[in-house]
Design a protein around this motif. Structure first.
Motif, mmCIF file in Angstrom:
data_model
loop_
_atom_site.group_PDB
_atom_site.id
_atom_site.type_symbol
_atom_site.label_atom_id
_atom_site.label_comp_id
_atom_site.label_asym_id
_atom_site.label_seq_id
_atom_site.Cartn_x
_atom_site.Cartn_y
_atom_site.Cartn_z
ATOM 1 N N PHE A 27 0.815 -1.214 0.000
ATOM 2 C CA PHE A 27 0.000 0.000 0.000
ATOM 3 C C PHE A 27 0.853 1.270 0.000
ATOM 4 C CE2 PHE A 27 0.450 -0.992 4.510
ATOM 5 C CZ PHE A 27 0.684 0.239 5.105
ATOM 6 N N ALA A 28 2.152 1.152 0.283
ATOM 7 C CA ALA A 28 3.025 2.335 0.287
ATOM 8 C C ALA A 28 4.466 1.911 -0.008
ATOM 9 C CB ALA A 28 2.964 3.033 1.641
ATOM 10 N N THR A 29 5.202 2.800 -0.655
ATOM 11 C CA THR A 29 6.610 2.580 -0.987
ATOM 12 C C THR A 29 7.373 3.856 -0.680
ATOM 13 O OG1 THR A 29 5.990 1.085 -2.775
ATOM 14 C CG2 THR A 29 8.198 1.984 -2.871
ATOM 15 N N LEU A 30 8.605 3.720 -0.241
ATOM 16 C CA LEU A 30 9.482 4.873 -0.005
ATOM 17 C C LEU A 30 10.585 4.927 -1.049
ATOM 18 C CD1 LEU A 30 10.066 4.910 3.855
ATOM 19 C CD2 LEU A 30 8.875 6.624 2.487
ATOM 20 N N GLY A 31 11.016 6.148 -1.383
ATOM 21 C CA GLY A 31 12.199 6.319 -2.219
ATOM 22 C C GLY A 31 12.005 6.133 -3.700
ATOM 23 N N TYR A 32 10.802 6.278 -4.204
ATOM 24 C CA TYR A 32 10.588 6.191 -5.649
ATOM 25 C C TYR A 32 9.929 7.471 -6.135
ATOM 26 C CZ TYR A 32 9.114 4.825 -10.258
ATOM 27 O OH TYR A 32 8.948 4.791 -11.614
ATOM 28 N N PRO A 33 10.441 8.120 -7.138
ATOM 29 C CA PRO A 33 11.605 7.762 -7.950
ATOM 30 C C PRO A 33 12.952 8.069 -7.276
ATOM 31 C CG PRO A 33 10.679 9.800 -8.772
ATOM 32 C CD PRO A 33 9.794 9.316 -7.649
ATOM 33 N N ASP A 34 12.926 8.849 -6.188
ATOM 34 C CA ASP A 34 14.143 9.104 -5.421
ATOM 35 C C ASP A 34 13.758 9.325 -3.964
ATOM 36 O OD1 ASP A 34 13.563 11.939 -4.952
ATOM 37 O OD2 ASP A 34 14.256 12.336 -6.990
ATOM 38 N N GLY A 35 14.735 9.643 -3.134
ATOM 39 C CA GLY A 35 14.515 9.757 -1.704
ATOM 40 C C GLY A 35 13.592 10.874 -1.264
ATOM 41 N N ASN A 36 13.203 11.748 -2.164
ATOM 42 C CA ASN A 36 12.288 12.841 -1.829
ATOM 43 C C ASN A 36 10.821 12.428 -1.872
ATOM 44 O OD1 ASN A 36 14.325 14.893 -1.561
ATOM 45 N ND2 ASN A 36 14.521 14.831 -3.785
ATOM 46 N N PHE A 37 10.560 11.226 -2.346
ATOM 47 C CA PHE A 37 9.189 10.804 -2.605
ATOM 48 C C PHE A 37 8.827 9.501 -1.910
ATOM 49 C CE2 PHE A 37 10.331 13.405 -6.229
ATOM 50 C CZ PHE A 37 9.209 14.188 -6.418
ATOM 51 N N GLY A 38 7.546 9.341 -1.708
ATOM 52 C CA GLY A 38 6.932 8.074 -1.360
ATOM 53 C C GLY A 38 5.824 7.840 -2.377
ATOM 54 N N VAL A 39 5.283 6.643 -2.403
ATOM 55 C CA VAL A 39 4.169 6.319 -3.299
ATOM 56 C C VAL A 39 3.086 5.640 -2.475
ATOM 57 C CG1 VAL A 39 3.411 4.951 -5.287
ATOM 58 C CG2 VAL A 39 5.638 6.081 -5.342
ATOM 59 N N LEU A 40 1.859 6.053 -2.694
ATOM 60 C CA LEU A 40 0.696 5.416 -2.076
ATOM 61 C C LEU A 40 -0.154 4.789 -3.172
ATOM 62 C CD1 LEU A 40 -0.293 8.211 0.453
ATOM 63 C CD2 LEU A 40 0.926 6.082 0.934
ATOM 64 N N ILE A 41 -0.676 3.605 -2.908
ATOM 65 C CA ILE A 41 -1.533 2.913 -3.863
ATOM 66 C C ILE A 41 -2.978 3.273 -3.516
ATOM 67 C CG2 ILE A 41 -2.135 0.708 -4.921
ATOM 68 C CD1 ILE A 41 0.902 1.538 -5.091
ATOM 69 N N LEU A 42 -3.527 4.176 -4.297
ATOM 70 C CA LEU A 42 -4.875 4.698 -4.062
ATOM 71 C C LEU A 42 -5.794 4.320 -5.206
ATOM 72 C CD1 LEU A 42 -3.740 8.286 -2.999
ATOM 73 C CD2 LEU A 42 -4.453 6.435 -1.473
ATOM 74 N N THR A 43 -7.085 4.570 -5.044
ATOM 75 C CA THR A 43 -8.002 4.472 -6.172
ATOM 76 C C THR A 43 -7.833 5.747 -6.997
ATOM 77 O OG1 THR A 43 -9.841 5.596 -5.077
ATOM 78 C CG2 THR A 43 -9.670 3.187 -4.752
ATOM 79 N N THR A 44 -8.293 5.737 -8.221
ATOM 80 C CA THR A 44 -8.188 6.947 -9.035
ATOM 81 C C THR A 44 -9.018 8.081 -8.437
ATOM 82 O OG1 THR A 44 -9.905 6.126 -10.533
ATOM 83 C CG2 THR A 44 -7.618 5.748 -11.186
ATOM 84 N N GLY A 45 -10.138 7.752 -7.822
ATOM 85 C CA GLY A 45 -10.950 8.774 -7.163
ATOM 86 C C GLY A 45 -10.223 9.412 -5.987
ATOM 87 N N GLN A 46 -9.592 8.595 -5.169
ATOM 88 C CA GLN A 46 -8.810 9.114 -4.044
ATOM 89 C C GLN A 46 -7.641 9.958 -4.549
ATOM 90 O OE1 GLN A 46 -7.960 5.263 -2.388
ATOM 91 N NE2 GLN A 46 -9.552 5.442 -0.817
ATOM 92 N N GLN A 47 -6.979 9.459 -5.584
ATOM 93 C CA GLN A 47 -5.859 10.193 -6.164
ATOM 94 C C GLN A 47 -6.319 11.575 -6.652
ATOM 95 O OE1 GLN A 47 -4.493 9.276 -10.230
ATOM 96 N NE2 GLN A 47 -2.528 8.738 -9.263
ATOM 97 N N ASN A 48 -7.400 11.611 -7.391
ATOM 98 C CA ASN A 48 -7.906 12.883 -7.914
ATOM 99 C C ASN A 48 -8.276 13.844 -6.789
ATOM 100 O OD1 ASN A 48 -7.606 12.105 -10.588
ATOM 101 N ND2 ASN A 48 -9.676 11.274 -10.712
ATOM 102 N N GLU A 49 -8.884 13.323 -5.737
ATOM 103 C CA GLU A 49 -9.259 14.157 -4.595
ATOM 104 C C GLU A 49 -8.021 14.775 -3.940
ATOM 105 O OE1 GLU A 49 -10.993 13.677 -0.087
ATOM 106 O OE2 GLU A 49 -11.599 12.195 -1.564
#
Length: 101
Positions: A27-49
């Motif tokens: 559900f979450a990743t750190l360091g992608y594409p670099d150390g300044n970012f994290g990634v969350l796996i959301l629905t497209t609706g959540q992402q848009n919000e």
């Protein structure tokens, strides 16, 4: 923060630390594409919000993953409360039904 969510554990995926809920769903990743970012796996609706409310903090991951809801978080721009709320959304998306109740 991620490890405080129920049944969450840390692993690694393509060289980046990630956080998974029981059953192995990321559900979450750190360091992608670099150390300044994290990634969350959301629905497209959540992402848009989130992008609509906080465009300085969130953006879609480039390519097909982003079109399906994977969302980059600029860590130094995001407030703890906003990240925590978004992370809980991502966790809820990945968690088995019995953990959500």
């Amino acid at each position: 923060m991620a490890l405080s969510l129920p049944e969450t554990f840390e692993k690694s995926h393509v060289g980046h630390p990630d956080f998974r809920v029981k059953g192995g769903k990321i559900f979450a990743t750190l360091g992608y594409p670099d150390g300044n970012f994290g990634v969350l796996i959301l629905t497209t609706g959540q992402q848009n919000e989130l992008i609509g409310r906080y465009p300085e903090m969130f953006e879609p991951v480039k390519g097909g993953w982003g079109k399906r809801g994977s969302t980059q978080v600029l860590l130094n721009a995001a407030g703890r409360d906003v990240i925590e709320s978004a992370m809980k959304m991502a966790w809820t998306n990945a968690a088995p039904t019995k953990l959500k109740s």
